[in-house]
Design a protein around this motif. Structure first.
Motif, PDB file in Angstrom:
ATOM      1  N   GLU A 166     -26.250 -39.694  30.735  1.00  0.00           N
ATOM      2  CA  GLU A 166     -25.047 -39.898  29.924  1.00  0.00           C
ATOM      3  C   GLU A 166     -24.630 -41.371  29.941  1.00  0.00           C
ATOM      4  O   GLU A 166     -24.191 -41.908  28.919  1.00  0.00           O
ATOM      5  CB  GLU A 166     -23.902 -39.035  30.458  1.00  0.00           C
ATOM      6  CG  GLU A 166     -22.649 -39.063  29.589  1.00  0.00           C
ATOM      7  CD  GLU A 166     -21.576 -38.107  30.075  1.00  0.00           C
ATOM      8  OE1 GLU A 166     -20.598 -37.891  29.339  1.00  0.00           O
ATOM      9  OE2 GLU A 166     -21.711 -37.572  31.198  1.00  0.00           O
ATOM     10  N   LYS A 167     -24.814 -42.014  31.084  1.00  0.00           N
ATOM     11  CA  LYS A 167     -24.474 -43.436  31.184  1.00  0.00           C
ATOM     12  C   LYS A 167     -25.327 -44.275  30.237  1.00  0.00           C
ATOM     13  O   LYS A 167     -24.825 -45.165  29.539  1.00  0.00           O
ATOM     14  CB  LYS A 167     -24.661 -43.900  32.632  1.00  0.00           C
ATOM     15  CG  LYS A 167     -24.282 -45.352  32.888  1.00  0.00           C
ATOM     16  CD  LYS A 167     -24.497 -45.712  34.347  1.00  0.00           C
ATOM     17  CE  LYS A 167     -24.209 -47.182  34.605  1.00  0.00           C
ATOM     18  NZ  LYS A 167     -24.468 -47.567  36.022  1.00  0.00           N
ATOM     19  N   ASN A 168     -26.608 -43.970  30.194  1.00  0.00           N
ATOM     20  CA  ASN A 168     -27.516 -44.712  29.302  1.00  0.00           C
ATOM     21  C   ASN A 168     -27.215 -44.411  27.834  1.00  0.00           C
ATOM     22  O   ASN A 168     -27.395 -45.273  26.967  1.00  0.00           O
ATOM     23  CB  ASN A 168     -28.966 -44.379  29.620  1.00  0.00           C
ATOM     24  CG  ASN A 168     -29.395 -44.938  30.972  1.00  0.00           C
ATOM     25  OD1 ASN A 168     -28.865 -45.947  31.419  1.00  0.00           O
ATOM     26  ND2 ASN A 168     -30.334 -44.266  31.624  1.00  0.00           N
ATOM     27  N   LYS A 169     -26.779 -43.188  27.554  1.00  0.00           N
ATOM     28  CA  LYS A 169     -26.466 -42.799  26.192  1.00  0.00           C
ATOM     29  C   LYS A 169     -25.363 -43.684  25.608  1.00  0.00           C
ATOM     30  O   LYS A 169     -25.395 -44.029  24.420  1.00  0.00           O
ATOM     31  CB  LYS A 169     -26.030 -41.330  26.168  1.00  0.00           C
ATOM     32  CG  LYS A 169     -25.647 -40.827  24.786  1.00  0.00           C
ATOM     33  CD  LYS A 169     -25.216 -39.356  24.852  1.00  0.00           C
ATOM     34  CE  LYS A 169     -24.792 -38.836  23.483  1.00  0.00           C
ATOM     35  NZ  LYS A 169     -24.362 -37.414  23.560  1.00  0.00           N
ATOM     36  N   TYR A 170     -24.395 -44.037  26.461  1.00  0.00           N
ATOM     37  CA  TYR A 170     -23.275 -44.862  26.003  1.00  0.00           C
ATOM     38  C   TYR A 170     -23.349 -46.279  26.579  1.00  0.00           C
ATOM     39  O   TYR A 170     -22.326 -46.934  26.777  1.00  0.00           O
ATOM     40  CB  TYR A 170     -21.950 -44.209  26.414  1.00  0.00           C
ATOM     41  CG  TYR A 170     -21.723 -42.850  25.801  1.00  0.00           C
ATOM     42  CD1 TYR A 170     -21.565 -42.715  24.430  1.00  0.00           C
ATOM     43  CD2 TYR A 170     -21.666 -41.700  26.593  1.00  0.00           C
ATOM     44  CE1 TYR A 170     -21.353 -41.470  23.850  1.00  0.00           C
ATOM     45  CE2 TYR A 170     -21.461 -40.455  26.029  1.00  0.00           C
ATOM     46  CZ  TYR A 170     -21.313 -40.344  24.659  1.00  0.00           C
ATOM     47  OH  TYR A 170     -21.121 -39.110  24.095  1.00  0.00           O
ATOM     48  N   GLN A 171     -24.557 -46.747  26.816  1.00  0.00           N
ATOM     49  CA  GLN A 171     -24.736 -48.056  27.438  1.00  0.00           C
ATOM     50  C   GLN A 171     -24.061 -49.170  26.640  1.00  0.00           C
ATOM     51  O   GLN A 171     -23.397 -50.046  27.209  1.00  0.00           O
ATOM     52  CB  GLN A 171     -26.223 -48.373  27.603  1.00  0.00           C
ATOM     53  CG  GLN A 171     -26.478 -49.761  28.212  1.00  0.00           C
ATOM     54  CD  GLN A 171     -27.958 -50.026  28.461  1.00  0.00           C
ATOM     55  OE1 GLN A 171     -28.792 -49.135  28.305  1.00  0.00           O
ATOM     56  NE2 GLN A 171     -28.288 -51.263  28.820  1.00  0.00           N
ATOM     57  N   ALA A 172     -24.215 -49.162  25.357  1.00  0.00           N
ATOM     58  CA  ALA A 172     -23.644 -50.229  24.521  1.00  0.00           C
ATOM     59  C   ALA A 172     -22.125 -50.297  24.675  1.00  0.00           C
ATOM     60  O   ALA A 172     -21.540 -51.387  24.760  1.00  0.00           O
ATOM     61  CB  ALA A 172     -24.021 -49.998  23.062  1.00  0.00           C
ATOM     62  N   GLN A 173     -21.502 -49.129  24.712  1.00  0.00           N
ATOM     63  CA  GLN A 173     -20.040 -49.102  24.839  1.00  0.00           C
ATOM     64  C   GLN A 173     -19.590 -49.430  26.266  1.00  0.00           C
ATOM     65  O   GLN A 173     -18.631 -50.182  26.467  1.00  0.00           O
ATOM     66  CB  GLN A 173     -19.502 -47.724  24.439  1.00  0.00           C
ATOM     67  CG  GLN A 173     -19.676 -47.385  22.968  1.00  0.00           C
ATOM     68  CD  GLN A 173     -21.018 -46.696  22.700  1.00  0.00           C
ATOM     69  OE1 GLN A 173     -21.950 -46.788  23.500  1.00  0.00           O
ATOM     70  NE2 GLN A 173     -21.097 -46.015  21.549  1.00  0.00           N
ATOM     71  N   LEU A 174     -20.290 -48.877  27.272  1.00  0.00           N
ATOM     72  CA  LEU A 174     -19.869 -49.049  28.663  1.00  0.00           C
ATOM     73  C   LEU A 174     -20.129 -50.457  29.185  1.00  0.00           C
ATOM     74  O   LEU A 174     -19.382 -50.953  30.043  1.00  0.00           O
ATOM     75  CB  LEU A 174     -20.559 -48.018  29.560  1.00  0.00           C
ATOM     76  CG  LEU A 174     -20.215 -46.550  29.275  1.00  0.00           C
ATOM     77  CD1 LEU A 174     -20.988 -45.631  30.216  1.00  0.00           C
ATOM     78  CD2 LEU A 174     -18.711 -46.303  29.434  1.00  0.00           C
ATOM     79  N   THR A 175     -21.169 -51.090  28.691  1.00  0.00           N
ATOM     80  CA  THR A 175     -21.469 -52.454  29.130  1.00  0.00           C
ATOM     81  C   THR A 175     -20.311 -53.400  28.827  1.00  0.00           C
ATOM     82  O   THR A 175     -20.064 -54.366  29.560  1.00  0.00           O
ATOM     83  CB  THR A 175     -22.750 -52.972  28.435  1.00  0.00           C
ATOM     84  OG1 THR A 175     -23.843 -52.114  28.766  1.00  0.00           O
ATOM     85  CG2 THR A 175     -23.077 -54.387  28.885  1.00  0.00           C
ATOM     86  N   HIS A 176     -19.592 -53.087  27.771  1.00  0.00           N
ATOM     87  CA  HIS A 176     -18.446 -53.920  27.394  1.00  0.00           C
ATOM     88  C   HIS A 176     -17.397 -53.971  28.500  1.00  0.00           C
ATOM     89  O   HIS A 176     -16.653 -54.956  28.622  1.00  0.00           O
ATOM     90  CB  HIS A 176     -17.820 -53.360  26.107  1.00  0.00           C
ATOM     91  CG  HIS A 176     -16.557 -54.049  25.697  1.00  0.00           C
ATOM     92  ND1 HIS A 176     -16.532 -55.319  25.145  1.00  0.00           N
ATOM     93  CD2 HIS A 176     -15.249 -53.653  25.783  1.00  0.00           C
ATOM     94  CE1 HIS A 176     -15.282 -55.666  24.897  1.00  0.00           C
ATOM     95  NE2 HIS A 176     -14.494 -54.669  25.269  1.00  0.00           N
ATOM     96  N   PHE A 177     -17.334 -52.896  29.353  1.00  0.00           N
ATOM     97  CA  PHE A 177     -16.312 -52.814  30.396  1.00  0.00           C
ATOM     98  C   PHE A 177     -16.837 -53.261  31.761  1.00  0.00           C
ATOM     99  O   PHE A 177     -16.123 -53.182  32.759  1.00  0.00           O
ATOM    100  CB  PHE A 177     -15.781 -51.381  30.497  1.00  0.00           C
ATOM    101  CG  PHE A 177     -15.123 -50.911  29.225  1.00  0.00           C
ATOM    102  CD1 PHE A 177     -13.832 -51.298  28.907  1.00  0.00           C
ATOM    103  CD2 PHE A 177     -15.821 -50.122  28.322  1.00  0.00           C
ATOM    104  CE1 PHE A 177     -13.238 -50.890  27.729  1.00  0.00           C
ATOM    105  CE2 PHE A 177     -15.231 -49.705  27.139  1.00  0.00           C
ATOM    106  CZ  PHE A 177     -13.933 -50.091  26.830  1.00  0.00           C
TER     107      PHE A 177
END
Length: 467
Positions: A166-177
């Motif tokens: 799940e973390k990799n699925k939203y990597q683009a969004q989570l990397t921002h934080f």
């Protein structure tokens, strides 16, 4: 906690008037941090009941004072740590030669007693939750890292660890934080940063600051912001517990010995004013009116405002204090329009720029509004006696003291009555007839307060031993 009233009735029948049996058994605390989800499980004395709460109240009052004075978080934290060291020490498990269970029993007891005192109105509940959450945050930030992790592992904070898929699925969004100044730094930080998933409504502060990614009603919280989840959980659970206690409060209201203590504790929780400062009755009445009604009339504001100014409140602090006191800080435009000018005027910053002094006792005796309560309530002795007991019963004044005080009021010797109250509430430092010291009588509210503060500070300073 409120089971105390039920059990104390049983103890009275058995002739054990000085004890309050809360719940049979004993209690222990494995961690320095606590969510206070279980009441104390041991017998206590009435003295312990009151002392533990008063010592904790000193801490919470100083926390409110920090907010009123607009102290930074680091300043607030340091002041709180210092106060806790004096009145409510709470050491980690690694501390040697310390009775940890005694410290934690007092911490638990004081918290639950104050729940009884502050569950009685929405305003008191709100202030109690805010101050207690601040205290919890100070302790959380200063706790031993290993013990803090053990505490977190022992509780369910309703978060879900975000798996690698799940973390990799939203990597683009989570990397921002993730922390870092460049994309490369943030990507590297993202790989090692755990994320937790919680309902977004539980962490409004992080949502408002846009520090989390939201999806499907959940907020994805980076590990470094994990503390916000914990603080929110503490606040939410305490708020719910206070509401539950308020519904059960009739059980305590049957216990006449506890009511004066609880009433005094609730009235002593004064924003911006440390609880160990003993103010004269005239200023206490004004402050209590302000806390209750969120407003006081013009002359009340004038008298109390000048009193606080002479006591040491600076202009910036005064504006913050009055803004927060009126309607919970709401209506800032109305406050600036109707009250800010008068506050600045009293400090000599507007109009004729005269630095007004605080009113003395003689001026208050002749005031038609917000004056000396000994004079204004002279023809309502029941109300005056009630005011005295509700204000000073926790500081040593009893029913037996009232006839002597009322005798002086009937003689119109109002300053003598006020001086006698000072002697009674400061009996550790002055004897009957000594007044403020060396026989001096009360002639000014600030004289009363300044002497009280001086005596309190003297009693806290370590004494040098001479061989």
């Amino acid at each position: 906690m409120y089971q105390a009233a039920k059990h104390s009735s049983k103890l009275q029948k058995n002739g054990l008037d000085d004890d309050l049996s809360l719940v049979e058994g004993s209690t222990s605390a494995s961690h320095r941090l606590s969510l206070y989800d279980q009441p104390p499980l041991y017998d206590i004395t009435v003295e312990d009941f009151e002392t533990s709460a008063l010592d904790r109240l000193r801490i919470l009052a100083e926390i409110e004072s920090s907010a009123a004075r607009n102290r930074s978080w680091e300043e607030t934290k340091q002041v709180t740590i210092t106060q806790c060291g004096k009145y409510l020490p709470l050491n980690s498990n690694s501390a040697l030669g310390i009775d940890l269970q005694s410290e934690r029993r007092k911490d638990q007891l004081g918290h639950f007693v104050l729940r009884l005192a502050f569950c009685r109105s929405e305003e008191l509940r709100r202030r109690f939750v805010k101050a207690e959450t601040t205290l919890f945050r100070v302790r959380y930030e200063t706790d031993d890292s290993n013990e803090r992790r053990a505490f977190l592992d022992s509780k369910d904070f309703n978060w879900i660890s975000v798996g690698s898929e799940e973390k990799n699925k939203y990597q683009a969004q989570l990397t921002h934080f993730a922390p870092g100044k460049s994309d490369t730094e943030r990507e590297n930080a993202f790989k090692s940063e755990p994320f937790y998933k919680v309902k977004w409504t539980t962490i409004p502060d992080l949502v408002d600051k846009r520090k989390v990614f939201m999806k499907g009603g959940f907020a994805y919280v980076p590990a470094r912001e994990q503390a916000s989840i914990i603080y929110a959980a503490f606040e939410e659970r305490l708020d719910a517990a206070l509401l539950a206690t308020s519904r059960a409060i009739p059980l305590v209201d049957e216990e006449t010995r506890l009511n004066p203590i609880l009433d005094n504790l609730a009235q002593g929780f004064t924003a911006g004013v440390p609880s160990d400062w003993h103010f004269p009755l005239c200023m206490r009445v004004l402050h209590q009116t302000l806390r209750r009604d969120r407003h006081i009339q013009h002359f009340g504001r004038l008298h109390y405002g000048l009193f606080l100014k002479v006591l040491g409140l600076k202009i910036d602090e005064a504006i913050i204090f009055w803004r927060k006191s009126f309607a919970g800080g709401k209506g800032s435009d109305k406050f600036d329009k109707e009250y800010r000018y008068n506050i600045r005027h009293s400090f000599g910053l507007e109009g004729g720029r005269r630095n007004y002094p605080a009113k003395n006792c003689l001026q208050l005796h002749t005031a038609h509004e917000a004056g000396c309560p000994y004079r204004q309530l002279e023809n309502s002795p029941e109300n005056l006696q009630s005011a005295l007991l509700s204000t000073y019963s926790g500081q040593g004044l009893t029913l037996d003291d009232l006839p002597e005080i009322m005798t002086q009021v009937k003689k119109k010797a109002y300053h003598v009555a006020c001086t006698r109250v000072f002697e009674i509430t400061h009996s550790r430092h002055v004897k009957k007839g000594e007044g403020l010291g060396d026989g001096e009588s009360v002639t000014h509210p600030n004289q009363y307060a300044a002497r009280s503060i001086e005596l309190e500070k003297d009693s806290q300073e370590p004494k040098m031993e001479v061989d």
